[in-house]
Scaffold this motif. Structure first.
Motif, PDB file in Angstrom:
ATOM      1  N   HIS A  71      12.587 -34.734  28.784  1.00 28.31           N
ATOM      2  CA  HIS A  71      13.090 -33.388  28.489  1.00 28.31           C
ATOM      3  C   HIS A  71      12.197 -32.355  29.145  1.00 28.31           C
ATOM      4  O   HIS A  71      10.966 -32.414  29.021  1.00 28.31           O
ATOM      5  CB  HIS A  71      13.115 -33.154  26.966  1.00 28.31           C
ATOM      6  CG  HIS A  71      13.441 -31.748  26.598  1.00 28.31           C
ATOM      7  ND1 HIS A  71      14.629 -31.144  26.937  1.00 28.31           N
ATOM      8  CD2 HIS A  71      12.717 -30.800  25.929  1.00 28.31           C
ATOM      9  CE1 HIS A  71      14.632 -29.896  26.481  1.00 28.31           C
ATOM     10  NE2 HIS A  71      13.495 -29.666  25.873  1.00 28.31           N
ATOM     11  N   GLN A 122      18.339 -32.252  10.011  1.00 24.77           N
ATOM     12  CA  GLN A 122      19.023 -31.505   8.958  1.00 24.77           C
ATOM     13  C   GLN A 122      20.433 -32.051   8.820  1.00 24.77           C
ATOM     14  O   GLN A 122      20.991 -32.620   9.744  1.00 24.77           O
ATOM     15  CB  GLN A 122      19.137 -30.014   9.334  1.00 24.77           C
ATOM     16  CG  GLN A 122      17.828 -29.358   9.681  1.00 24.77           C
ATOM     17  CD  GLN A 122      17.972 -27.859   9.912  1.00 24.77           C
ATOM     18  OE1 GLN A 122      18.432 -27.433  10.946  1.00 24.77           O
ATOM     19  NE2 GLN A 122      17.544 -27.067   8.943  1.00 24.77           N
ATOM     20  N   SER A 156      17.538 -20.874  17.996  1.00 22.87           N
ATOM     21  CA  SER A 156      16.823 -21.610  19.031  1.00 22.87           C
ATOM     22  C   SER A 156      15.319 -21.502  18.804  1.00 22.87           C
ATOM     23  O   SER A 156      14.592 -22.497  18.913  1.00 22.87           O
ATOM     24  CB  SER A 156      17.207 -21.053  20.403  1.00 22.87           C
ATOM     25  OG  SER A 156      16.508 -21.727  21.412  1.00 22.87           O
ATOM     26  N   GLY A 213      14.242 -23.692  16.003  1.00 20.86           N
ATOM     27  CA  GLY A 213      14.351 -25.123  16.259  1.00 20.86           C
ATOM     28  C   GLY A 213      15.210 -25.865  15.247  1.00 20.86           C
ATOM     29  O   GLY A 213      14.935 -27.017  14.915  1.00 20.86           O
ATOM     30  N   VAL A 214      16.283 -25.235  14.772  1.00 18.75           N
ATOM     31  CA  VAL A 214      17.170 -25.922  13.833  1.00 18.75           C
ATOM     32  C   VAL A 214      17.945 -27.030  14.547  1.00 18.75           C
ATOM     33  O   VAL A 214      18.116 -27.003  15.764  1.00 18.75           O
ATOM     34  CB  VAL A 214      18.177 -24.947  13.160  1.00 18.75           C
ATOM     35  CG1 VAL A 214      17.451 -23.981  12.236  1.00 18.75           C
ATOM     36  CG2 VAL A 214      18.999 -24.201  14.189  1.00 18.75           C
ATOM     37  N   LYS A 215      18.434 -27.992  13.782  1.00 25.13           N
ATOM     38  CA  LYS A 215      19.151 -29.128  14.344  1.00 25.13           C
ATOM     39  C   LYS A 215      20.655 -29.031  14.104  1.00 25.13           C
ATOM     40  O   LYS A 215      21.426 -29.923  14.484  1.00 25.13           O
ATOM     41  CB  LYS A 215      18.602 -30.431  13.756  1.00 25.13           C
ATOM     42  CG  LYS A 215      17.109 -30.645  14.026  1.00 25.13           C
ATOM     43  CD  LYS A 215      16.762 -30.701  15.518  1.00 25.13           C
ATOM     44  CE  LYS A 215      15.297 -31.056  15.765  1.00 25.13           C
ATOM     45  NZ  LYS A 215      14.927 -30.971  17.186  1.00 25.13           N
ATOM     46  N   HIS A 231      17.211 -30.705  20.842  1.00 22.79           N
ATOM     47  CA  HIS A 231      16.181 -29.982  21.595  1.00 22.79           C
ATOM     48  C   HIS A 231      16.634 -29.662  23.010  1.00 22.79           C
ATOM     49  O   HIS A 231      16.136 -28.747  23.641  1.00 22.79           O
ATOM     50  CB  HIS A 231      14.895 -30.822  21.652  1.00 22.79           C
ATOM     51  CG  HIS A 231      15.113 -32.158  22.307  1.00 22.79           C
ATOM     52  ND1 HIS A 231      15.406 -33.302  21.601  1.00 22.79           N
ATOM     53  CD2 HIS A 231      15.115 -32.522  23.606  1.00 22.79           C
ATOM     54  CE1 HIS A 231      15.556 -34.313  22.429  1.00 22.79           C
ATOM     55  NE2 HIS A 231      15.403 -33.865  23.649  1.00 22.79           N
ATOM     56  N   SER A 232      17.583 -30.411  23.529  1.00 17.52           N
ATOM     57  CA  SER A 232      17.987 -30.191  24.919  1.00 17.52           C
ATOM     58  C   SER A 232      19.026 -29.071  25.045  1.00 17.52           C
ATOM     59  O   SER A 232      19.375 -28.685  26.149  1.00 17.52           O
ATOM     60  CB  SER A 232      18.522 -31.486  25.530  1.00 17.52           C
ATOM     61  OG  SER A 232      19.750 -31.813  24.952  1.00 17.52           O
ATOM     62  N   LYS A 265      20.010 -25.442  25.177  1.00 13.79           N
ATOM     63  CA  LYS A 265      19.435 -24.107  25.384  1.00 13.79           C
ATOM     64  C   LYS A 265      20.256 -23.079  24.601  1.00 13.79           C
ATOM     65  O   LYS A 265      21.324 -23.396  24.064  1.00 13.79           O
ATOM     66  CB  LYS A 265      19.462 -23.775  26.863  1.00 13.79           C
ATOM     67  CG  LYS A 265      18.786 -24.836  27.737  1.00 13.79           C
ATOM     68  CD  LYS A 265      18.617 -24.346  29.161  1.00 13.79           C
ATOM     69  CE  LYS A 265      18.136 -25.502  30.024  1.00 13.79           C
ATOM     70  NZ  LYS A 265      19.291 -26.343  30.500  1.00 13.79           N
TER      71      LYS A 265
END
Lengths: 284, 284, 284, 284
Positions: free
Chosen positions: A38, A235, B209, B212-214, B242-243, B245
């Motif tokens: 990444h 989450q 973003s 950093g929430v999922k 995470h990838s 944007k």
């Protein structure tokens, strides 16, 4: 599950890192069974996780580490090498609520969590017999409301003594001392019973009920000095309606909590999580 | 869809309300095709929504209303009677982003939203031709950054003129004047592009973003004087990694936004939503 | 979106493929912006998709292809190189139902589908005006129940003429001739309105209602000679209850259909899908 | 949880049923705390579930039943009256896989399943100690591959002896004899590890892997003479990818299985499920 060496690294991004790392592995006959990368554009940082079949190399993990030494300096890498055959030592901490603890124990016994559970520490005794049925030591450590220091000193002593790789707060309803969190930075995993950053702090289901949300959630995160503000690992949510009372939210939330905690712990045990700043890269 | 009269009521809870209401309907031969009730224990308030087949009664909705008059006083009821054959008049408001607008128009044309779309009001012209292809008037109302009052006076004039039952902010990127929201209390529906109460205010995907929430989410709610704090109608989420944007969050969020807004509007059009305090009862 | 060359390959698995491919790219200064690999243990086959920033190379895609020639032979690779700056040409086919078509058109206009929509072919005329508003040619091709051959010959002529990279059956309610499917093998994408392999064939929502399922679904797949049995690209579901009639399933299903079709098409356009046997590898 | 009498009924649909039932309850001072109705248009049948606060009546459940006698004849009703204070007796059956069993036991101990667990019957002994820690009798009943009759006779004897209201097959890997299923019709609950009607029969995760589906599921249903074809109570799914091997599907599926089984059982225990034909009405 074949034995692998896991290479986890991050460094400033530039051309050719993957190839250089790959060359090093291939030159020694290493078979890459899994690889994920990444590039974070904001920080211009590169993250990578590579699994190499241990059998494909003619030497061990220490020698592999040495071979990467020059690259670490050159690329200013954070680099970890982990042997999948060495199970991590996990300390579970729980209070009265049994759903997360019971769930993790069954997963562990079923072979779905690749770790050693060193012990369970709890400020209650209700689950002692069950934990011991699983063959796991149980430590009852009272946290005195008026004077928490001795209790937490005992907790820290146990965690140190067991040489824990990881501490899991499986609905442990006490706030860990800051010093302990820092000592085990990015190794203390908590499950918060809300969809963070909503409903930080106490009684999130009560907060959720008052706000009238239509979904409740749970968040698995690393514990940092800022309560409920550490890097989020995973989450999930569940649907609720106007007819669900607070006690229904609590009940429905349990399923989300235990599932999300188990997923997050599994990712941690497999070294799939890299933390940067207050965020995580999860190579799952 | 058979024509029904919808009876929507709330009142202090007590024994026998459902039966009294049912007796009144049955005495006149009314066939109940759908019924839902809710007792809120905190407020001790009762909520009910009953659909009566119009054909089963020998009189019209006005006479039905009269028959309920005595009960309204006795039980201190809020009571509404709605004829399903009278479509609500909806004003859609949009800015540049077309996904919610385009989605609602197709649902409407396909017969999945039972309403009349009176007009579209926008501070942009990009979608004018498409809206007009659907046979719907399009009003371009500029909102001048320095002086918003004239623009919003024009908006309010249009909403009044069309005698709108409901105003839908389909990603309308302006904040409506408080007076307008109060005039059309619980009839202005907004879609907020976050899982409220997380990320209130501007640029929620940027906030998401950074945190950093999922999962990202969207919230359909009634607009009140408190921005993004009105009663929640519906919510949903989508998984991110995470990838993704910020621009990926924006894109993935669109699907959630349009789906949740359409569900919320549909519930509103079918009179399935009762507001009490800052919460909703949704009989769906 | 920076311009990239996408390298998509599969071959028998062996040690060092990733490294060899990486060396080739790095040797010429290529910057890998995204990479994903998969080893299928059953078939012992290796799959890979790598994006290289076009600007980082001093030559074009043709020369890059030449450099890979020797490797193709050595590793018995299937290898494709795709320039992200060359949008794929897509032919959309639809019948009366407008939800998928309307949804794809809005996504395309909003910039969320990176392609050229060559034309829409339909056996109905209802959407002609809307399609043309988007600036896209519309071809009304009648499929005569008694004699389908001339209609499909016309369809095939159009698809050939537009030199389509991809044909999307956006709820096109006719079965394409087998020859056409084979000619455009793994390039014809269909959305089936069930969670395959459940409810293959006609009227899946009626089948679902009869069986009393609690979730309905939709499946995006490549069309092969076996109806509804091609390689699955993506699937999703929506919750239903006993109170949902067939027409409710149809309505609720539309949201799933259009979302899943759009996701599948996007993955196809970005060359993220590799087919092997009757399965897909989707690097998303 | 206040004590209630649950009235569950179904009959041919006609005007005024709800009101007649309500009148009867109200006449005796009964406070309805929850009510749900459903009219099935295909079969023209009416279904209802009403909860009456026991304290609001001046008599018991037997007298309440007598009061409804005339109505049963008049409306040709199936009518059940259940006292929420009488917990149902549940027999759990399990094989080697512990996830469903362990999950149900923890829910039960935590007070989230309102029942008495009479015993656990298993063809394995691995979980005996854990079950006994919960204070529940454990019966090891061997099912001999060559001669299953004696084993199942013993099972039937135990179920009869415990006077079970309900039998839960918590991943019990044996097929119950048809006679037993018929004797306990609509009271034997199974969890099938696929999204039915997909992958009926043995090794559904292997079937799912071969077909290349992108979601796996689980189905909770009543057991009937037709294997895996009984009335569906609840279903759910989890996302999988090409990189998930069969053993991953098995692992990911466990979470779905245990959650869906627990939800279905809870609905059963609260008498929320009415079966008609091969379908269920679930008033949740």
């Amino acid at each position: 599950m074949k034995r692998t060496f896991r290479l986890i690294l991050d460094c400033p991004d530039q051309v050719g890192i993957v190839t250089r790392v790959g060359e090093m592995i291939t030159r020694h006959g290493g078979w890459i069974s899994e690889a994920a990368h990444h590039s974070d554009e904001d920080s211009n940082r590169f993250f990578s996780r590579i699994e190499i079949l241990a059998d494909s190399l003619s030497f061990g993990i220490e020698e592999l580490r040495e071979k990467f030494e020059p690259m670490i300096d050159e690329y200013q890498m954070n680099l970890r090498l982990v042997d999948s055959a060495t199970p991590k030592k996990v300390v579970l901490m729980a209070s009265k609520g049994s759903h997360c603890l019971s769930d993790l124990l069954d997963r562990w016994k079923s072979g779905d969590l690749d770790c050693e559970i060193s012990c369970v520490i709890s400020n209650h005794t209700g689950m002692q017999g069950l934990v011991e049925w699983y063959g796991i030591p149980y430590h009852h450590v009272v946290i005195d409301k008026e004077n928490k220091a001795p209790g937490f000193a005992q907790v820290e002593g146990l965690v140190d003594e067991y040489d824990a790789d990881c501490v899991v707060l499986a609905r442990y309803m006490q706030i860990l001392p800051q010093a302990l969190c820092e000592k085990y930075r990015h190794r203390v995993i908590n499950i918060h019973h809300s969809f963070l950053p909503s409903f930080i702090g106490a009684k999130p289901y009560h907060q959720a009920s008052r706000r009238g949300v239509k979904l409740i959630g749970a968040t698995c995160h690393y514990v940092t000095e800022q309560l409920d503000e550490g890097p989020i690992i995973d989450q999930d949510v569940a649907r609720v309606t106007h007819s669900d009372k607070v006690e229904d939210l609590v009940r429905l939330g349990k399923d989300v909590e235990k599932t999300v905690l188990a997923r997050g712990l599994r990712d941690h045990l497999e070294d799939r999580i890299l933390v940067h700043g207050n965020k995580t890269v999860v190579f799952s």
